[in-house]
Scaffold this motif. Structure first.
Motif, short mmCIF file in Angstrom:
data_model
loop_
_atom_site.label_atom_id
_atom_site.label_comp_id
_atom_site.label_asym_id
_atom_site.label_seq_id
_atom_site.Cartn_x
_atom_site.Cartn_y
_atom_site.Cartn_z
N MET A 111 0.85 -1.23 -0.03
CA MET A 111 0.32 -0.18 -0.28
C MET A 111 0.83 1.50 0.27
O MET A 111 0.72 2.20 -0.44
N ASP A 112 2.01 1.05 0.30
CA ASP A 112 2.70 2.51 1.00
C ASP A 112 3.12 3.13 -0.45
O ASP A 112 3.14 3.65 -0.82
N TRP A 115 0.56 4.14 -2.93
CA TRP A 115 -0.36 5.68 -2.47
C TRP A 115 0.86 6.28 -2.67
O TRP A 115 0.30 7.56 -3.53
N ARG A 116 2.44 6.21 -3.22
CA ARG A 116 2.91 7.01 -3.15
C ARG A 116 2.76 7.03 -4.65
O ARG A 116 3.34 8.30 -5.35
N LYS A 119 0.15 8.95 -5.99
CA LYS A 119 -0.22 10.82 -5.16
C LYS A 119 1.42 11.25 -6.54
O LYS A 119 0.89 12.30 -6.97
N THR A 355 -5.67 8.87 -0.87
CA THR A 355 -3.98 9.28 -0.76
C THR A 355 -3.35 10.11 0.54
O THR A 355 -2.41 10.34 0.23
N LYS A 388 1.50 5.96 6.24
CA LYS A 388 0.51 6.20 6.17
C LYS A 388 -0.50 7.51 6.51
O LYS A 388 -2.36 6.90 6.51
N HIS A 399 -4.92 7.82 5.33
CA HIS A 399 -4.84 6.98 3.67
C HIS A 399 -6.15 5.82 3.59
O HIS A 399 -6.39 4.62 5.03
N LEU A 402 -5.93 -0.06 0.22
CA LEU A 402 -5.86 0.01 -0.93
C LEU A 402 -6.42 -2.10 -1.27
O LEU A 402 -6.14 -2.68 0.08
#
Length: 708
Positions: A111-112, A115-116, A119, A355, A388, A399, A402
Motif C-alpha cells: 500500500m505504501d 499510495w506514493r 500521488k 492518498t 499511512k 489514507h 487498498l
C-alpha cells in the motif's frame, strides 16, 4: 633542532639544577624500544584473514544459490501455469475465495508503494483541457486495417467489452462484505448524532424524489412514490440505535439492501415507482442505513445508464453529509461510478482522497486538526507516520486502505480517460510491489496502448520492463499458456511500434541513448521474452516479426506507417498540452505584464500558424489548378499587410499597453470586422494602428482573428 639543543647544553650555566636537567633531557633523542609481536597479535591477524576469505567465498556461493533459486521459481511458475491450463484455466473470479481475496487489504509495504505512485500520478496529472479533449487518432480505414493485420489489434466491439466493468463481481463482493458482522462501523451513539443522521437521510430522500419528479412522466403507476411523500410529511424517518440489538439491526440491513436491489432491477416498474420504493424502504426502516446500504444503491443505480444521477446523490451524501466509515467496496463503487459517467475531475479527486491529498473531505477514515497535535505526544507519533497519513489543509488525513478491486478500478479509469502513461506507471508499480493484477486488466493495459498507438505509454512500459529485472516474469507468473502467448505477442507489437523491432540494425547505440535505454539491459530483456516464448507450444508461440514476415516487401512500410501515426499523435498531444498551459498562464492571478506578454506570444503564434496554413492551402489549390501563384502571392501580401495594420509588430507595444493602464479610456464601439471597414480606416490614417491600452488590444486581436 637537535643541534640547537646541543648548543644550548654547552652554554655556561649559573648552577640552576632544574634548568640543567631540562636542557639535558630535551637534547636527548627519544627512541622506543623494539619488541616482538605477541602470540595473541599473530593469532588475531591470521584469524581475521581467514574469516575475510570465508566471507568472500560465502557471498559468492550465496549469489549462485540465489540465481539457482530464481531459475527454480521460474520453472515452478511455468509448471503451475500449465496445470491451470489443463484444469480449465484460472479459478473463477466470482467464487467466494476469489472475491474475498480481491477485497482483502494489501500489505503495508504494497500500500505504501501504491499510495506514493498514486500521488505522483495525481501531481503529474494533465490539465483538464487535455483530458476533456485528448489527442486521439483520426478516422482512417487504412490505418485500422494495417493495425488489424500487423498488430492483430482487437476491434472496437471487443474493446468495449474489455472496458466494461464486471458489475456482477462488484455486487457479489458487496453482498459478501455485508454478510460479515466483524466489519468496522461508525454508527451514531448519541441523540445528537442520530438527529444528524436522520437529517442526512431525509435530504437524500428528498433529493432523489426531486430528481425523479424532474424526469418525464411515464404511464406506469407509482403508489410507493406517493406513500414516501406522505411519510415525509408525517416526520419520518424515526430510527433506533443499532447498539440496542446489533443482531436484529444486522438482519434489518440485509433485508433493506435486498429490497432496494430488487426494486431497482425490476423491469416491470417505472422510474418513479423504483425510486419511490427505495425512498419508502429508507424511511420506514427501524434502524438507520449504513455504508453497505450506500454501496448497494451506488452499484444498483449504476447498472442502468438512465439512473446514474441517483448514484451521484448517494455519493454526495456520503462525502458531505454523513460520518459513515467506508468499507472495502466503497471506493471501488465510487471509482466505477465516475468512470462510467466520464467525470474525470471527480475521479481524480477520489484518487486524492484515497492518498490523503484532498483537503475538503479526505478518505473519511480518520483525521486530526493540526492544532490538536500541539503537546499531544501520541497524536504526534500518529501524524508522523507518513506512510499511512498525509497533511492537506488544516488536517492530517489517514489514507484509504487498498485492495485488488480498487487497484483494478483505478487502472481501468486511467485508461478510460486516455491517461495511458499514468496507467502504465501504476501498473508496473503494482507488479513491482507484488500485487496480483487480473488477466483481464493486464490485457486491457497492453491492448489500449496498441489500439490508441500511444507512443509515450508504450515507451514507458518498455523502459520499466528493461530497467527492472524479472518484471516480465512477474507479469506472466500464474497465467495460463494462452495468456502468456497473447501477452508476448502484445510486447512484440509494442516494440515494433516504438521502432525497437526484431531487426538489430534498428537498435543502434545513438537511438537507444536518445530514448534513455541501455543496449545491454535491452538485450537481457529481449532474451527473457524469447526464453518465455520458446517454452510455449509451437502452435501458440509468438513471432517477433510483425505481419507477413521477413520476405514480405510490405512489412517494413506497414510498420513505418503505424510508427509515423504514433509519433504524429504524440506531437498532437504535446501541442495540446502547450495550449492548455498557455491558457493557464492567462489566469487573473498572474501579473498584468506577464499576461499581456503571453497574449502577444499567443497571438503572434496564431498569426504564423494561419499564414502557414494559407500558404499550404494555396499550394494545394495551385496543384489542382483552382488558383494561380499570383493569387497566392497577393493573399500572402494582404495577410502581412493586415498584421502590420493591426500593429502587432510595432516596437514597444507592451510598454505602451502598460503605460496606458494609468489613463484608460473606454474604447469606441466596434462594428463587424469586415475588410471594407479596415480599408476605410486605412484611408483615414496613413500610419499603423497604435494600441493605447489593454482593451484596445483585445478589440484589435478579436478583429484580427476574425479576418484570419
Amino acid at each position: 633542532m637537535k643541534s640547537l639543543w646541543s648548543k644550548a647544553g654547552r652554554v655556561h650555566r649559573r648552577g640552576c639544577r632544574a634548568c640543567s636537567t631540562l636542557v639535558h633531557g630535551a637534547g636527548r633523542r627519544v627512541t622506543a624500544p623494539r619488541r616482538r609481536p605477541t602470540f595473541a597479535e599473530l593469532f588475531t591477524a591470521a584469524y581475521s584473514s581467514v574469516f575475510a576469505s570465508a566471507a568472500i567465498i560465502d557471498a559468492v556461493r550465496k549469489d549462485e544459490r540465489m540465481k539457482d533459486l530464481d531459475r527454480q521459481l521460474e520453472d515452478v511458475r511455468l509448471e503451475l501455469a500449465d496445470l491451470r491450463a489443463q484444469n480449465g484455466g484460472p479459478p473463477d473470479e466470482l467464487g467466494p475465495e476469489s472475491l474475498q481475496s480481491s477485497i482483502s487489504h494489501l500489505t503495508d509495504d504494497q500500500m505504501d508503494r501504491l499510495w506514493r505512485e498514486l500521488k505522483k500520478n495525481y501531481w503529474r496529472r494533465p490539465q483538464f483541457e487535455e483530458i476533456h479533449t485528448p489527442a486521439t487518432l483520426g478516422e482512417s480505414a487504412l490505418r485500422e486495417k494495417v493495425q488489424l493485420e500487423l498488430y492483430r489489434c482487437p476491434d472496437e466491439a471487443s474493446m468495449e467489452l474489455l472496458r466494461r466493468t464486471n458489475l456482477e463481481r462488484l455486487e457479489k463482493a458487496i453482498i459478501l462484505e455485508e454478510s460479515e458482522a466483524a466489519v468496522p462501523r461508525r454508527d451514531p451513539r448519541t441523540q445528537r448524532q442520530m438527529e444528524r443522521l436522520n437529517d442526512s437521510i431525509l435530504r437524500l430522500v428528498q433529493q432523489m424524489m426531486y430528481r425523479a419528479k424532474a424526469r418525464p412522466k411515464d404511464s406506469l403507476p407509482s403508489p410507493s412514490f406517493d406513500q414516501a411523500a406522505k411519510l415525509l410529511k408525517d416526520g419520518f424517518p424515526r430510527y433506533s440505535f443499532r447498539e440496542t440489538d446489533p443482531g436484529r439491526a444486522h438482519v434489518n440491513t440485509k433485508l433493506l439492501n435486498q429490497a432496494n436491489r430488487a426494486a431497482i432491477h425490476n423491469p416491470d416498474l417505472g422510474l418513479k415507482e423504483k425510486v419511490g420504493r427505495v425512498c419508502y424502504n429508507l424511511l420506514i426502516s427501524s434502524y438507520p442505513p449504513d455504508m453497505h446500504t450506500f454501496n448497494t444503491l451506488i452499484t444498483a443505480f449504476d447498472r442502468h445508464s438512465g439512473y446514474r444521477h441517483f448514484s451521484e446523490s448517494v455519493i454526495f451524501t456520503f462525502f458531505h453529509m454523513s460520518k459513515f466509515l467506508p468499507t472495502l467496496c466503497t471506493y471501488p463503487a465510487i471509482l466505477h461510478h465516475y468512470k462510467v459517467t466520464a467525470n474525470h475531475g471527480r475521479f481524480l479527486r477520489v484518487m486524492a482522497c484515497i492518498t490523503g491529498w484532498d483537503a475538503i473531505t479526505g478518505a473519511k477514515y480518520k483525521r486530526r486538526h493540526i492544532g490538536e497535535l500541539e503537546g499531544n505526544v501520541p497524536l504526534q507519533r500518529w501524524a508522523l507516520d507518513t506512510r499511512k497519513r498525509s497533511a492537506a489543509g488544516e488536517y492530517v488525513w489517514e489514507h484509504a486502505p487498498l485492495n485488488r478491486l480498487m487497484v483494478e478500478e483505478i487502472l481501468s479509469g486511467l485508461l478510460q480517460f486516455h491517461m495511458f502513461h499514468h496507467a502504465v506507471q501504476f501498473f508496473t508499480a503494482c507488479i513491482g510491489a507484488g500485487v496480483y493484477v487480473s488477466t483481464r486488466a493486464v490485457k486491457q493495459v497492453l491492448d489500449e496502448c496498441l489500439v490508441a498507438l500511444d507512443w509515450k505509454a508504450a515507451m514507458r512500459l518498455i523502459r520499466q520492463l528493461v530497467r527492472r529485472e524479472n518484471l516480465w516474469s512477474s507479469i506472466l507468473a500464474g497465467r495460463d499458456v494462452e495468456t502468456i502467448a497473447y501477452l508476448t505477442d502484445r510486447i512484440y507489437s509494442l516494440l515494433d511500434m516504438v521502432g525497437l523491432g526484431y531487426l538489430r540494425r534498428h537498435r543502434t547505440g545513438r537511438r537507444l541513448a536518445n530514448i534513455r535505454l541501455s543496449r545491454r539491459k535491452l538485450g537481457v530483456f529481449l532474451d527473457e521474452v524469447s526464453l518465455w516464448n520458446k517454452r510455449l507450444p509451437d502452435t501458440l508461440a509468438a513471432s517477433p516479426m510483425r505481419g507477413d514476415g521477413k520476405d514480405s516487401p510490405y512489412r517494413g512500410s506497414r510498420s513505418r506507417l503505424l510508427q509515423m501515426e504514433s509519433l504524429d499523435k504524440e506531437l498532437v498531444r504535446v501541442r495540446k498540452a502547450i495550449k492548455a498551459y498557455e491558457i493557464r498562464f492567462l489566469d487573473p492571478d498572474m501579473p498584468m505584464e506577464f499576461r499581456i506578454s503571453m497574449v502577444m506570444h499567443i497571438s503572434a503564434t496564431a498569426v504564423d500558424d494561419a499564414q502557414r496554413l494559407g500558404v499550404e492551402v494555396s499550394e494545394a489549390l495551385e496543384k489542382t489548378g483552382l488558383t494561380t501563384p499570383k493569387d497566392a502571392e497577393e493573399k500572402t501580401a494582404a495577410a502581412n499587410g493586415t498584421e502590420m495594420e493591426l500593429g502587432l509588430e510595432t516596437p514597444g507595444l507592451i510598454s505602451e499597453v502598460v503605460a496606458g493602464q494609468q489613463s484608460r479610456k473606454p474604447p469606441a464601439a466596434m462594428g463587424p470586422p469586415t475588410k471594407q471597414r479596415h480599408q476605410q480606416k486605412k484611408q483615414e490614417q496613413e500610419r499603423p494602428l497604435r494600441l493605447r491600452d489593454y482593451n484596445d488590444f483585445v478589440e484589435a486581436f478579436a478583429a484580427r482573428r476574425a479576418l484570419v
